[in-house]
Design an enzyme around this catalytic site. Structure first.
Site, PDB file in Angstrom:
ATOM      1  N   LEU A   1       4.116  -0.353 -21.811  1.00 42.69           N
ATOM      2  CA  LEU A   1       4.483   1.063 -21.814  1.00 42.69           C
ATOM      3  C   LEU A   1       5.988   1.196 -22.043  1.00 42.69           C
ATOM      4  O   LEU A   1       6.778   0.460 -21.450  1.00 42.69           O
ATOM      5  CB  LEU A   1       4.071   1.716 -20.493  1.00 42.69           C
ATOM      6  CG  LEU A   1       2.559   1.637 -20.189  1.00 42.69           C
ATOM      7  CD1 LEU A   1       2.259   2.151 -18.797  1.00 42.69           C
ATOM      8  CD2 LEU A   1       1.761   2.431 -21.214  1.00 42.69           C
TER       9      LEU A   1
ATOM     10  N   ARG B   1       0.480  -6.053   1.808  1.00 44.82           N
ATOM     11  CA  ARG B   1       1.442  -6.357   2.872  1.00 44.82           C
ATOM     12  C   ARG B   1       2.412  -5.198   3.013  1.00 44.82           C
ATOM     13  O   ARG B   1       2.357  -4.237   2.254  1.00 44.82           O
ATOM     14  CB  ARG B   1       2.219  -7.615   2.500  1.00 44.82           C
ATOM     15  CG  ARG B   1       2.843  -7.450   1.114  1.00 44.82           C
ATOM     16  CD  ARG B   1       3.871  -8.461   0.766  1.00 44.82           C
ATOM     17  NE  ARG B   1       4.195  -8.454  -0.649  1.00 44.82           N
ATOM     18  CZ  ARG B   1       5.075  -7.661  -1.239  1.00 44.82           C
ATOM     19  NH1 ARG B   1       5.746  -6.767  -0.529  1.00 44.82           N
ATOM     20  NH2 ARG B   1       5.295  -7.723  -2.529  1.00 44.82           N
TER      21      ARG B   1
ATOM     22  N   LYS C   1       1.163 -11.223 -19.069  1.00 43.40           N
ATOM     23  CA  LYS C   1       1.476 -11.317 -17.634  1.00 43.40           C
ATOM     24  C   LYS C   1       0.692 -12.437 -16.968  1.00 43.40           C
ATOM     25  O   LYS C   1      -0.454 -12.696 -17.321  1.00 43.40           O
ATOM     26  CB  LYS C   1       1.135  -9.990 -16.935  1.00 43.40           C
ATOM     27  CG  LYS C   1       1.983  -8.822 -17.421  1.00 43.40           C
ATOM     28  CD  LYS C   1       1.501  -7.493 -16.886  1.00 43.40           C
ATOM     29  CE  LYS C   1       1.895  -7.261 -15.445  1.00 43.40           C
ATOM     30  NZ  LYS C   1       1.610  -5.861 -15.031  1.00 43.40           N
TER      31      LYS C   1
ATOM     32  N   GLY D   1       8.154 -10.431 -10.501  1.00 46.35           N
ATOM     33  CA  GLY D   1       8.589 -10.202 -11.873  1.00 46.35           C
ATOM     34  C   GLY D   1       8.594 -11.445 -12.752  1.00 46.35           C
ATOM     35  O   GLY D   1       9.078 -11.411 -13.880  1.00 46.35           O
TER      36      GLY D   1
ATOM     37  N   HIS E   1      12.621  -6.852 -13.506  1.00 49.16           N
ATOM     38  CA  HIS E   1      11.370  -6.446 -12.853  1.00 49.16           C
ATOM     39  C   HIS E   1      11.458  -6.468 -11.334  1.00 49.16           C
ATOM     40  O   HIS E   1      10.445  -6.478 -10.645  1.00 49.16           O
ATOM     41  CB  HIS E   1      10.186  -7.303 -13.322  1.00 49.16           C
ATOM     42  CG  HIS E   1      10.007  -7.313 -14.818  1.00 49.16           C
ATOM     43  ND1 HIS E   1       9.771  -6.168 -15.527  1.00 49.16           N
ATOM     44  CD2 HIS E   1      10.048  -8.318 -15.714  1.00 49.16           C
ATOM     45  CE1 HIS E   1       9.656  -6.485 -16.813  1.00 49.16           C
ATOM     46  NE2 HIS E   1       9.839  -7.773 -16.950  1.00 49.16           N
TER      47      HIS E   1
ATOM     48  N   LYS F   1      -4.398 -11.007 -10.320  1.00 57.34           N
ATOM     49  CA  LYS F   1      -4.220  -9.692 -10.937  1.00 57.34           C
ATOM     50  C   LYS F   1      -5.402  -9.255 -11.786  1.00 57.34           C
ATOM     51  O   LYS F   1      -5.655  -8.058 -11.915  1.00 57.34           O
ATOM     52  CB  LYS F   1      -2.940  -9.681 -11.755  1.00 57.34           C
ATOM     53  CG  LYS F   1      -1.729  -9.820 -10.838  1.00 57.34           C
ATOM     54  CD  LYS F   1      -0.492  -9.370 -11.538  1.00 57.34           C
ATOM     55  CE  LYS F   1       0.672  -9.459 -10.599  1.00 57.34           C
ATOM     56  NZ  LYS F   1       1.874  -8.911 -11.181  1.00 57.34           N
TER      57      LYS F   1
ATOM     58  N   LYS G   1      12.941  -4.610  -7.877  1.00 60.36           N
ATOM     59  CA  LYS G   1      13.431  -3.306  -7.437  1.00 60.36           C
ATOM     60  C   LYS G   1      14.824  -3.395  -6.829  1.00 60.36           C
ATOM     61  O   LYS G   1      15.134  -4.353  -6.126  1.00 60.36           O
ATOM     62  CB  LYS G   1      12.459  -2.715  -6.416  1.00 60.36           C
ATOM     63  CG  LYS G   1      11.077  -2.521  -7.003  1.00 60.36           C
ATOM     64  CD  LYS G   1      10.030  -2.377  -5.920  1.00 60.36           C
ATOM     65  CE  LYS G   1       8.643  -2.394  -6.554  1.00 60.36           C
ATOM     66  NZ  LYS G   1       7.585  -2.593  -5.542  1.00 60.36           N
TER      67      LYS G   1
ATOM     68  N   LYS H   1      -1.136  -3.343 -22.502  1.00 58.26           N
ATOM     69  CA  LYS H   1      -0.314  -2.483 -23.350  1.00 58.26           C
ATOM     70  C   LYS H   1       1.043  -2.379 -22.660  1.00 58.26           C
ATOM     71  O   LYS H   1       1.124  -2.186 -21.443  1.00 58.26           O
ATOM     72  CB  LYS H   1      -0.991  -1.108 -23.431  1.00 58.26           C
ATOM     73  CG  LYS H   1      -0.150  -0.053 -24.082  1.00 58.26           C
ATOM     74  CD  LYS H   1      -0.578   0.136 -25.517  1.00 58.26           C
ATOM     75  CE  LYS H   1       0.409   1.010 -26.255  1.00 58.26           C
ATOM     76  NZ  LYS H   1       0.813   0.452 -27.547  1.00 58.26           N
TER      77      LYS H   1
HETATM   78  P1  ADP Z   1       5.120  -8.485 -10.114  1.00 55.42           P
HETATM   79  O1  ADP Z   1       3.895  -8.754  -9.283  1.00 55.42           O
HETATM   80  O2  ADP Z   1       5.698  -9.728 -10.700  1.00 55.42           O
HETATM   81  O3  ADP Z   1       6.113  -7.622  -9.426  1.00 55.42           O
HETATM   82  P2  ADP Z   1       4.050  -6.175 -11.606  1.00 55.42           P
HETATM   83  O4  ADP Z   1       2.741  -6.201 -12.286  1.00 55.42           O
HETATM   84  O5  ADP Z   1       4.136  -5.412 -10.310  1.00 55.42           O
HETATM   85  O6  ADP Z   1       4.571  -7.676 -11.408  1.00 55.42           O
HETATM   86  O7  ADP Z   1       5.158  -5.603 -12.576  1.00 55.42           O
HETATM   87  C1  ADP Z   1       6.514  -5.564 -12.208  1.00 55.42           C
HETATM   88  C2  ADP Z   1       7.290  -4.681 -13.154  1.00 55.42           C
HETATM   89  O8  ADP Z   1       7.156  -5.140 -14.513  1.00 55.42           O
HETATM   90  C3  ADP Z   1       6.829  -3.241 -13.198  1.00 55.42           C
HETATM   91  O9  ADP Z   1       7.371  -2.465 -12.153  1.00 55.42           O
HETATM   92  C4  ADP Z   1       7.352  -2.826 -14.566  1.00 55.42           C
HETATM   93  O10 ADP Z   1       8.739  -2.626 -14.519  1.00 55.42           O
HETATM   94  C5  ADP Z   1       7.105  -4.049 -15.432  1.00 55.42           C
HETATM   95  N1  ADP Z   1       5.768  -3.983 -16.078  1.00 55.42           N
HETATM   96  C6  ADP Z   1       4.620  -4.541 -15.621  1.00 55.42           C
HETATM   97  N2  ADP Z   1       3.567  -4.229 -16.434  1.00 55.42           N
HETATM   98  C7  ADP Z   1       4.062  -3.458 -17.435  1.00 55.42           C
HETATM   99  C8  ADP Z   1       3.490  -2.801 -18.593  1.00 55.42           C
HETATM  100  N3  ADP Z   1       2.191  -2.882 -18.877  1.00 55.42           N
HETATM  101  N4  ADP Z   1       4.329  -2.073 -19.390  1.00 55.42           N
HETATM  102  C9  ADP Z   1       5.652  -1.971 -19.106  1.00 55.42           C
HETATM  103  N5  ADP Z   1       6.244  -2.565 -18.052  1.00 55.42           N
HETATM  104  C10 ADP Z   1       5.483  -3.304 -17.208  1.00 55.42           C
END
Ligand code: ADP
Length: 448
Positions: free
Chosen positions: A203, A291, A158, A165, A235, A116, A237, A201
């Site tokens: 959000l 993918r 992260k 998630g 996290h 990432k 969907k 940050k």
């Molecule tokens: P993964 O690869 O584990 O799915 P993502 O980076 O796509 O991780 O993040 C998955 C979910 O986590 C996002 O859709 C959101 O709901 C939450 N999330 C990730 N980053 C942030 C952030 N900076 N602020 C708020 N929520 C976040």
């Protein structure tokens, strides 16, 4: 074009790929673990090979076994679906070395986007807006706190190798930061064998908006619009819509073109999804998935384009057949993920399906591999089907979804259908008034 494609997956996505291959006149090979002997993808494929015992690491993730299955059957390409080996750069490389085509991007692109931090750096270079945060890995709590002071709490820790998630923790102050770092690292180590983390940050009320892209590796790329996947639990969907209802058409075109241009620059090949958080009119890149996504059918439904056909064609070396100005968005589509889980506790509910009556009728698509009498094994993901509905407007789509959920019957195991029966009646859902935290809050407030 390929003569035989091996499908390195199971469940609904194996069937999805198999259908596209059949329509394109390509022979199919199913692989399966001993737990999936009676699975529908095995029944419908032209040939099938057992590749190991139930645990995924010994079967669907077992590269030597899958390679042997390719050699035995003479498959000239592999479609990985999603999950399992779909974002495994090593697998893509090994296949290429054996002169078998991996239906997906190059191992180099999988690698860039799989990490990432590298993905975010690449996004910045490509002109894609990102969430403010650390430039790279965060090593110490002091470093983390100093950065948090700069960007302001709350922040999210992260996992660099993250996915599904996992390995994500929020910190609201310095005190929470040390704990968040520790927990995220431990989780990341356990899930990905890599404890490296970074900071962003956090959000407060964003929506999860993603852009579907498709490239041919020859410098052509298009976008297929947006999806809103804000309804999430842990996290993950749960419910997805296309085109994202809150994004105006000119905004869709603008962010879509930023993503397509980035893919042209990268000479990206195959399907991909650029994921953003969207808050106060701004897009912030979070990651790219290299993918096909679980929720790809909503895009297919509004564009009338078969994404798997395109994946196969470009992997076979054909130039992209899609032109941006020919991609038009018609109406609205919603997908709900039907999991074999308790709709209250979300505990997995494997077992025998004693009765199955899928919804049907105008505007309804079901992607599933279950049937009456099928025994859901306990070894894998609990997704057993996707219900996708389409309508000329979002309101019509919601009416149709309500009707379809009400007529859908899966007996013998618990499913998340009752949850959707409730959600579809919620005023916020009907109004499209939700962010990424809405579902968690709703579930916490509606515990029985
Ligand atoms: P993964 O690869 O584990 O799915 P993502 O980076 O796509 O991780 O993040 C998955 C979910 O986590 C996002 O859709 C959101 O709901 C939450 N999330 C990730 N980053 C942030 C952030 N900076 N602020 C708020 N929520 C976040």
């Amino acid at each position: 074009m390929f003569s035989k494609v091996l499908i390195a997956n199971r469940g609904e996505i194996a069937l999805r790929i198999l259908r596209a291959c059949k329509e394109l006149g390509i022979q199919t090979v199913a692989i399966y673990s001993t737990a999936d002997r009676n699975a529908m993808h095995v029944r419908l494929a032209d040939e099938s090979v057992c590749i190991g015992p139930p645990p995924a690491k010994d079967s669907y993730l077992n590269i030597p076994s899958i390679l042997a299955a390719c050699e035995i059957t003479g498959a000239d390409a592999v479609h990985p679906g999603y999950g399992f080996l779909s974002e495994n750069a090593r697998f893509a490389r090994i296949l290429t070395e054996h002169k078998i085509t991996f239906i997906g991007p190059s191992s180099h692109h999988i690698e860039i986007m799989g990490d990432k931090i590298t993905a975010k750096k690449t996004a910045v270079e490509l002109g894609i807006p990102v969430v403010p945060g650390s430039d790279g890995e965060i090593k110490t709590a002091d470093e983390a706190k100093a950065l948090a002071a700069e960007i302001g709490y709350p922040v999210i820790v992260k996992a660099t190798a993250g996915g599904g998630g996992r390995g994500m923790k929020v910190a609201h102050n310095d005190l929470e930061m040390s704990t968040a770092l520790g927990t995220a690292r431990t989780e990341a180590k356990a899930a990905f064998g890599n404890d490296s983390v970074y900071i962003e940050k956090y959000l407060g009320k964003p929506r999860h908006i993603e852009v579907q892209v498709m490239g041919d590796g020859q410098g052509n790329a298009v976008h297929l619009g947006t999806r809103d996947c804000s309804l999430q639990r842990r996290h993950q969907k749960v419910w997805e819509e296309a085109t994202a209802p809150t994004i105006a058409p000119d905004e869709t075109a603008r962010i879509g073109e930023i993503c397509a241009a980035a893919m042209r620059k990268l000479k990206y090949s195959g399907a991909g999804t650029v994921e953003f958080l969207y808050e106060n009119g701004e897009f912030y890149f979070i990651e790219m998935n290299t993918r096909l996504q679980v929720e790809h059918p909503v895009t297919e439904r509004v564009t009338n384009i078969d994404l798997v056909y395109e994946q196969i064609r470009v992997a076979a070396g054909e130039p992209l057949s899609l032109k941006q100005d020919e991609i038009v968005f018609m109406g609205h589509a919603i997908e709900v993920r039907i999991n074999a889980e308790d709709p209250q506790t979300f505990a997995p509910s494997p077992g025998k399906i004693t009765y199955y009556h899928p919804a049907g009728g105008v505007g309804v698509r079901i992607d599933s591999a279950i049937y009456q009498g099928y025994v859901i094994p306990p070894n894998y993901d609990s997704l057993i089907g996707k219900l996708i509905v389409h309508g000329r407007t979002r309101a019509e789509c919601l009416q149709r979804l309500k009707r379809a959920i009400d007529e859908f019957v899966v007996d013998g195991v618990k499913t998340t259908l009752p949850l959707f029966q409730r959600l579809i009646r919620e005023p916020d859902i009907i109004a499209g008034n939700y962010d990424i935290h809405w579902l968690e809050k709703y579930l916490a407030a509606n515990k029985v």
